[in-house]
Design a protein around this motif. Sequence first.
Motif, PDB file in Angstrom:
ATOM      1  N   ALA A 122       8.579  -0.503  59.961  1.00 19.86           N
ATOM      2  CA  ALA A 122       8.199   0.485  60.970  1.00 19.86           C
ATOM      3  C   ALA A 122       7.155   1.448  60.414  1.00 19.86           C
ATOM      4  N   LYS A 123       7.312   1.813  59.150  1.00 23.76           N
ATOM      5  CA  LYS A 123       6.332   2.689  58.514  1.00 23.76           C
ATOM      6  C   LYS A 123       4.997   1.971  58.330  1.00 23.76           C
ATOM      7  N   ASN A 124       5.051   0.712  57.903  1.00 21.89           N
ATOM      8  CA  ASN A 124       3.824  -0.063  57.735  1.00 21.89           C
ATOM      9  C   ASN A 124       3.097  -0.261  59.059  1.00 21.89           C
ATOM     10  N   TYR A 125       3.849  -0.395  60.131  1.00 21.08           N
ATOM     11  CA  TYR A 125       3.265  -0.571  61.462  1.00 21.08           C
ATOM     12  C   TYR A 125       2.681   0.736  62.012  1.00 21.08           C
ATOM     13  N   GLY A 126       3.060   1.872  61.430  1.00 25.80           N
ATOM     14  CA  GLY A 126       2.645   3.160  61.962  1.00 25.80           C
ATOM     15  C   GLY A 126       3.567   3.687  63.044  1.00 25.80           C
ATOM     16  N   LEU A 127       4.733   3.053  63.172  1.00 26.96           N
ATOM     17  CA  LEU A 127       5.697   3.471  64.185  1.00 26.96           C
ATOM     18  C   LEU A 127       6.441   4.736  63.761  1.00 26.96           C
ATOM     19  N   VAL A 128       6.633   4.900  62.439  1.00 30.45           N
ATOM     20  CA  VAL A 128       7.210   6.138  61.904  1.00 30.45           C
ATOM     21  C   VAL A 128       6.285   6.675  60.815  1.00 30.45           C
ATOM     22  N   ASN A 129       6.321   7.981  60.613  1.00 30.81           N
ATOM     23  CA  ASN A 129       5.443   8.616  59.629  1.00 30.81           C
ATOM     24  C   ASN A 129       6.031   8.635  58.224  1.00 30.81           C
ATOM     25  N   HIS A 130       7.350   8.809  58.133  1.00 35.95           N
ATOM     26  CA  HIS A 130       8.009   8.938  56.831  1.00 35.95           C
ATOM     27  C   HIS A 130       9.354   8.227  56.867  1.00 35.95           C
ATOM     28  N   VAL A 131       9.783   7.720  55.716  1.00 42.27           N
ATOM     29  CA  VAL A 131      11.102   7.111  55.569  1.00 42.27           C
ATOM     30  C   VAL A 131      11.800   7.748  54.364  1.00 42.27           C
ATOM     31  N   VAL A 132      13.026   8.211  54.571  1.00 51.31           N
ATOM     32  CA  VAL A 132      13.807   8.830  53.498  1.00 51.31           C
ATOM     33  C   VAL A 132      15.259   8.380  53.611  1.00 51.31           C
ATOM     34  N   PRO A 133      16.062   8.551  52.548  1.00 51.78           N
ATOM     35  CA  PRO A 133      17.498   8.284  52.664  1.00 51.78           C
ATOM     36  C   PRO A 133      18.111   9.113  53.792  1.00 51.78           C
ATOM     37  N   GLN A 134      19.153   8.571  54.416  1.00 50.87           N
ATOM     38  CA  GLN A 134      19.717   9.220  55.597  1.00 50.87           C
ATOM     39  C   GLN A 134      20.125  10.665  55.347  1.00 50.87           C
ATOM     40  N   GLY A 135      20.657  10.938  54.172  1.00 57.14           N
ATOM     41  CA  GLY A 135      21.096  12.295  53.870  1.00 57.14           C
ATOM     42  C   GLY A 135      19.959  13.300  53.778  1.00 57.14           C
ATOM     43  N   GLU A 136      18.738  12.823  53.662  1.00 58.82           N
ATOM     44  CA  GLU A 136      17.585  13.715  53.549  1.00 58.82           C
ATOM     45  C   GLU A 136      16.784  13.825  54.850  1.00 58.82           C
ATOM     46  N   LEU A 137      17.204  13.079  55.880  1.00 59.44           N
ATOM     47  CA  LEU A 137      16.394  12.955  57.091  1.00 59.44           C
ATOM     48  C   LEU A 137      16.185  14.285  57.809  1.00 59.44           C
ATOM     49  N   LEU A 138      17.268  14.994  58.088  1.00 63.66           N
ATOM     50  CA  LEU A 138      17.129  16.248  58.839  1.00 63.66           C
ATOM     51  C   LEU A 138      16.362  17.298  58.043  1.00 63.66           C
ATOM     52  N   ASP A 139      16.571  17.329  56.728  1.00 61.77           N
ATOM     53  CA  ASP A 139      15.825  18.283  55.908  1.00 61.77           C
ATOM     54  C   ASP A 139      14.328  17.992  55.959  1.00 61.77           C
ATOM     55  N   LEU A 140      13.969  16.715  55.945  1.00 65.35           N
ATOM     56  CA  LEU A 140      12.557  16.347  56.070  1.00 65.35           C
ATOM     57  C   LEU A 140      12.001  16.806  57.406  1.00 65.35           C
ATOM     58  N   ALA A 141      12.742  16.512  58.482  1.00 65.99           N
ATOM     59  CA  ALA A 141      12.280  16.896  59.819  1.00 65.99           C
ATOM     60  C   ALA A 141      12.151  18.409  59.939  1.00 65.99           C
ATOM     61  N   LYS A 142      13.124  19.127  59.386  1.00 63.48           N
ATOM     62  CA  LYS A 142      13.065  20.594  59.430  1.00 63.48           C
ATOM     63  C   LYS A 142      11.877  21.121  58.631  1.00 63.48           C
ATOM     64  N   GLY A 143      11.604  20.495  57.497  1.00 57.90           N
ATOM     65  CA  GLY A 143      10.467  20.926  56.686  1.00 57.90           C
ATOM     66  C   GLY A 143       9.151  20.768  57.426  1.00 57.90           C
ATOM     67  N   ILE A 144       8.986  19.641  58.104  1.00 52.44           N
ATOM     68  CA  ILE A 144       7.768  19.421  58.890  1.00 52.44           C
ATOM     69  C   ILE A 144       7.716  20.405  60.056  1.00 52.44           C
ATOM     70  N   ALA A 145       8.863  20.590  60.719  1.00 51.52           N
ATOM     71  CA  ALA A 145       8.911  21.518  61.852  1.00 51.52           C
ATOM     72  C   ALA A 145       8.568  22.939  61.420  1.00 51.52           C
ATOM     73  N   SER A 146       8.998  23.333  60.224  1.00 54.56           N
ATOM     74  CA  SER A 146       8.696  24.678  59.715  1.00 54.56           C
ATOM     75  C   SER A 146       7.199  24.855  59.484  1.00 54.56           C
ATOM     76  N   LYS A 147       6.547  23.800  58.990  1.00 54.66           N
ATOM     77  CA  LYS A 147       5.096  23.868  58.819  1.00 54.66           C
ATOM     78  C   LYS A 147       4.396  24.022  60.165  1.00 54.66           C
ATOM     79  N   ILE A 148       4.882  23.283  61.159  1.00 55.21           N
ATOM     80  CA  ILE A 148       4.318  23.388  62.511  1.00 55.21           C
ATOM     81  C   ILE A 148       4.511  24.797  63.056  1.00 55.21           C
ATOM     82  N   ALA A 149       5.704  25.348  62.833  1.00 58.22           N
ATOM     83  CA  ALA A 149       6.055  26.646  63.407  1.00 58.22           C
ATOM     84  C   ALA A 149       5.197  27.785  62.875  1.00 58.22           C
ATOM     85  N   ARG A 150       4.584  27.605  61.717  1.00 61.44           N
ATOM     86  CA  ARG A 150       3.733  28.652  61.153  1.00 61.44           C
ATOM     87  C   ARG A 150       2.372  28.731  61.844  1.00 61.44           C
ATOM     88  N   ASN A 151       2.039  27.703  62.598  1.00 61.31           N
ATOM     89  CA  ASN A 151       0.723  27.644  63.229  1.00 61.31           C
ATOM     90  C   ASN A 151       0.765  28.150  64.666  1.00 61.31           C
TER      91      ASN A 151
END
Length: 258
Positions: A174-203
């Motif tokens: 899915a990542k190679n196809y461009g269907l998803v941007n990032h792949v991480v272990p399941q336990g890190e998924l929400l933290d990754l999403a929150k980190g990206i969302a926090s960067k967005i929220a600053r703009n």
Amino acid sequence: MKMENILIEKQENIAIITINRPEKLNALNKVTIQELHEGFKSLSTDSSVKAIIITGSGEKAFVAGADISEFAHFSEEEGEKLAAKGQELLFDFVENLSTPVIAAVNGFALGGGLELAMACHFRVASDNVKMGLPEVTLGVIPGYGGTQRLGQLVGKGRAMEMIMTAGMIDAEMAKNYGLVNHVVPQGELLDLAKGIASKIARNSSTAISKAIQAINANFKDGVNGYAVEIENFGACFGTEDFKEGTTAFLEKRKASFK
């Protein structure tokens, strides 16, 4: 509206929507689609929410598909109405939302689940993800935008193969196809999403909403995306965010957007 099948949590300026039907692998039924519509609609009018994350409860599935029992005996007319209503209430609604929506895809994202993820502005995935559009095994085609958005994201040939074979792809593919941007272990998924969302929220939320409109315009028939970009670029000049952003840059400080 009392929510039976979704949970909404706010963490500072980020909202997290969790589809909460783990016993059904978070399958989409009419009630869940309506609740998601109401949830997204409410959050989009909340000026304190700068980004939205959507995910599924449990460790097995984001959304394992639509609830087939609801439409197994539908007529042609009922089937067409089902697709039209679902696209209006949820899938097109999310795609055109002015607040950025990140799909944090955990586990299975099949049928309507993959269609929901594709309607979001972009996707991140856990490493146990399985994605696919298996509708042809039921004698039907994807009806919530899957035949359109999959090709836009992965290309016509790959979309044709995925839909016609009803096959599933894993997270790395899915990542190679461009269907998803990032792949991480399941336990890190929400933290990754929150980190990206926090960067967005600053703009600038105003600028981001204009950018969403301009990017989406490129994929709409009969719409000149360049013209929309020019119009939205100009519109930004009349906003308080533009004044703050440019002033902050010239004063060599961080912008504080309202």
